[in-house]
Scaffold this active site. Structure first.
Site, mmCIF file in Angstrom:
data_model
loop_
_atom_site.group_PDB
_atom_site.id
_atom_site.type_symbol
_atom_site.label_atom_id
_atom_site.label_comp_id
_atom_site.label_asym_id
_atom_site.label_seq_id
_atom_site.Cartn_x
_atom_site.Cartn_y
_atom_site.Cartn_z
ATOM 1 N N ASP A 292 0.858 -1.185 0.000
ATOM 2 C CA ASP A 292 0.000 0.000 0.000
ATOM 3 C C ASP A 292 0.892 1.233 0.000
ATOM 4 O O ASP A 292 2.063 1.181 0.386
ATOM 5 C CB ASP A 292 -0.902 -0.014 1.243
ATOM 6 C CG ASP A 292 -2.010 1.033 1.213
ATOM 7 O OD1 ASP A 292 -2.180 1.709 0.173
ATOM 8 O OD2 ASP A 292 -2.698 1.191 2.236
ATOM 9 N N HIS A 293 0.332 2.345 -0.436
ATOM 10 C CA HIS A 293 1.034 3.622 -0.395
ATOM 11 C C HIS A 293 0.851 4.267 0.979
ATOM 12 O O HIS A 293 -0.283 4.473 1.412
ATOM 13 C CB HIS A 293 0.495 4.554 -1.484
ATOM 14 C CG HIS A 293 0.818 4.110 -2.876
ATOM 15 N ND1 HIS A 293 -0.132 4.012 -3.870
ATOM 16 C CD2 HIS A 293 1.991 3.725 -3.442
ATOM 17 C CE1 HIS A 293 0.442 3.602 -4.992
ATOM 18 N NE2 HIS A 293 1.722 3.417 -4.754
ATOM 19 N N TYR A 468 -5.239 4.305 0.743
ATOM 20 C CA TYR A 468 -6.403 3.552 0.245
ATOM 21 C C TYR A 468 -6.083 2.722 -0.996
ATOM 22 O O TYR A 468 -6.950 2.478 -1.825
ATOM 23 C CB TYR A 468 -7.588 4.483 -0.054
ATOM 24 C CG TYR A 468 -7.799 5.601 0.918
ATOM 25 C CD1 TYR A 468 -8.020 5.347 2.274
ATOM 26 C CD2 TYR A 468 -7.782 6.929 0.509
ATOM 27 C CE1 TYR A 468 -8.211 6.379 3.184
ATOM 28 C CE2 TYR A 468 -7.977 7.964 1.412
ATOM 29 C CZ TYR A 468 -8.187 7.689 2.747
ATOM 30 O OH TYR A 468 -8.379 8.714 3.640
ATOM 31 N N HIS A 469 -4.838 2.255 -1.115
ATOM 32 C CA HIS A 469 -4.431 1.506 -2.304
ATOM 33 C C HIS A 469 -3.884 0.120 -1.960
ATOM 34 O O HIS A 469 -2.823 -0.272 -2.457
ATOM 35 C CB HIS A 469 -3.357 2.285 -3.083
ATOM 36 C CG HIS A 469 -3.778 3.635 -3.534
ATOM 37 N ND1 HIS A 469 -2.885 4.660 -3.815
ATOM 38 C CD2 HIS A 469 -5.018 4.159 -3.764
ATOM 39 C CE1 HIS A 469 -3.554 5.737 -4.190
ATOM 40 N NE2 HIS A 469 -4.846 5.458 -4.168
ATOM 41 N N PRO A 470 -4.574 -0.686 -1.153
ATOM 42 C CA PRO A 470 -4.053 -2.025 -0.858
ATOM 43 C C PRO A 470 -4.098 -2.911 -2.098
ATOM 44 O O PRO A 470 -5.049 -2.866 -2.877
ATOM 45 C CB PRO A 470 -4.993 -2.535 0.237
ATOM 46 C CG PRO A 470 -6.284 -1.816 -0.007
ATOM 47 C CD PRO A 470 -5.876 -0.447 -0.493
#
EC number: 1.1.99.32
Length: 531
Positions: A292-293, A468-470
């Site tokens: 993730d980011h 919010y980028h899993p």
């Protein structure tokens, strides 16, 4: 109750809405889409500015990470959409695809046939761009993409500040070059959010061969030996079984998909046995490789009320609402996250390794620092595009109602901390350029100080969060830790595929929604025999 279909799509998020719409284009097949959340009827979903109110509440899963030992042992809220459209219904609508080299790396990592040359046509197929066309863009796709008509003055100042510190102006982050600064394109059509629920699913809802079930908790996938045959779920308090004669496609996202696979007996055998779950297929990679980011925000208070914070005041709020109602214009037509940049922590890097999001508001999202009541502010978020840290998703219980243990292991690799700190330093430098500095009264946390790299490291540990980028928890490939093959079929099983961000072999250097949609477009071709 038992019902029969050809295809069952489990999860009505960004990926699931695309797949259900595409598969149901064939009137001879029966398609069922099952979603845990509600239909996308809340008016704030469709107002671009509404994303700031969607990062908490009933349209999200109430997830919290495990204590992050490299981020001051904090438990970090982990927002995932629980609604038709999933993340595309609640995100900030930023439209970026990733760098072409990201997809070439996927191919090198074992995702044969997923190079940029292979996937570009699926990006173009999905895209309905109102501004750009040609080699890099599509104009007739279901996903509406457009430019903001009226960027906030502070967003324009941000882009100018980036140019003052040497970044080139870039009008199209999805074109020939990613590097530089500019105003993001958005998944907005006619000044309303265009989620996959709007762009793909809504036109398909009238089809007699498509059934959409919402507010349904999926308990498990049913197997007959190693073949997936159905899905058990509870809706309206009733236990139901949907049977699939062709395939089940799991599209529950990078957290929900590994959870469901493990509940169904597919995953690391020892972990399944610990939870009393019979093993259908020992796949140790399920729930591994979470990427993730890790975003870090800095906030500044402004001298004037030029940012969107002024619309918290009742008279301005009423004015903005009236303008949007009458003309579909004004601040409500903005996604707030207007400006952006892709740049380098290390000038010798071949591709940008940092991304920036400029918000013409302070404290827009839940948990992010704001400015004093009555004041106006701005926010600049930065994150490492290709982190080296790897996390996990594990079952907390065999009870499907219980959220899984999510451990992104943020900053687990020391290199991520150094790059994050450099992102904070560059953010501070962007705020210090003439075009932005003239608007700023003070920068929160750093005001009156001469920041050092150690201060930036400490700040990242204390204030960093998910972007919010899993991704990557059921990765595609050929190695022992991969879960699906390049055609998205689950290793060792029949009648089941996975199609969402969990299958990415590694994290993209951008927001992930556009690529998730691309994956779904390609999966539809695989299933229908068109690729």
């Amino acid at each position: 109750m038992t019902s029969g279909f050809d295809y069952i799509v489990v999860g009505g998020g960004s990926a699931g809405c695309v797949l259900a719409a595409r598969l149901s284009e064939n009137p001879s097949v029966r398609v069922c889409l099952i979603e845990a959340g509600r239909r996308d009827t809340h008016p704030l979903i469709h107002m671009p500015v509404g994303f700031a109110k969607m990062t908490t509440g009933p349209h999200t899963w109430d997830l919290l990470t495990e204590p992050q030992k490299h981020a001051n042992n904090r438990q970090i809220p982990y927002v995932q959409g629980r609604i038709l459209g999933g993340g595309s219904s609640i995100n900030a609508e930023v439209f970026t695809r990733g760098h072409p080299s990201d997809f070439d790396r996927w191919a090198a990592e074992g995702a044969d046939g997923w190079s940029f040359r292979d996937v570009q046509k699926y990006f173009i197929r999905s895209e309905g761009n109102a501004v750009f066309s040609g080699t890099w863009h599509g104009t007739n796709g279901p996903l509406g993409v457009s430019n903001l008509a009226e960027p906030n003055p502070t967003s324009r100042a941000f882009v100018q500040s980036c140019q003052e510190m040497g970044l080139p102006y870039n009008p199209d982050f999805n074109g020939a070059s990613q590097e530089g600064a500019g105003i993001y394109q958005m998944t907005i059509r006619n000044n309303r959010r265009c989620s996959t629920a709007v762009g793909y699913l809504r036109p398909a809802l009238g089809r007699k061969n498509l059934t959409v079930v919402t507010r349904a908790l999926v308990l498990k996938i049913v197997f007959n030996g190693t073949r997936a045959t159905g899905v058990q779920y509870i809706a309206n308090g009733t236990l139901n079984t949907a049977e699939a004669s062709q395939e089940i496609v799991v599209t529950a996202g990078a957290i929900g998909t590994p959870k469901l696979m493990m509940l169904s007996g597919v995953g690391p055998a020892a972990h399944l046995r610990e939870n009393g779950i019979p093993v259908v297929q020992d796949l140790p990679g399920v729930g591994e490789n979470l990427q993730d980011h890790f975003g870090v925000d800095i906030v500044a208070e402004l001298k004037t009320d030029e940012s969107f914070d002024k619309y918290r005041k009742l008279h301005w709020m009423l004015w903005a609402g009236l303008e949007y109602t009458m003309f579909r214009s004004g601040p409500v037509a903005s996604n707030v996250v207007e400006g952006g940049a892709f740049w380098y922590s290390d000038p010798s890097s071949g591709v940008p390794d940092l991304q920036f999001h400029f918000l013409a508001e302070a404290g827009a999202e839940a948990g992010v620092t704001s400015v004093p009541k009555g004041a106006s502010g701005i926010t600049l978020n930065s994150y490492v595009l290709r982190p080296k840290s790897r996390g996990t998703v594990r079952l907390r219980s065999a009870d499907p109602r219980v959220n899984p243990m999510v451990d992104p292991n943020f900053l687990g690799d020391p290199a991520d901390l150094e790059t994050s700190a450099e992102g904070v330093r560059l953010s501070y430098e962007m705020f210090s350029q003439p075009s932005l500095e003239k608007h700023i009264r003070k920068t929160c946390f750093f005001s009156g100080k001469q920041p050092t790299m150690q201060m930036y490291r400490d700040y990242a540990r204390e204030h960093g969060r998910t972007s919010y980028h899993p991704t990557c928890t059921c990765k595609m490939g050929r190695d022992d830790m991969s879960v699906v093959d390049p055609r998205l079929k689950v290793h060792g099983l029949e009648g089941i595929r996975i199609c969402d961000s969990s299958v990415m072999p590694s994290l993209l250097g951008s927001n992930t929604n556009a690529a998730t949609i691309m994956i779904s477009e390609r999966a539809a071709d695989f299933i229908q025999g068109n690729a």
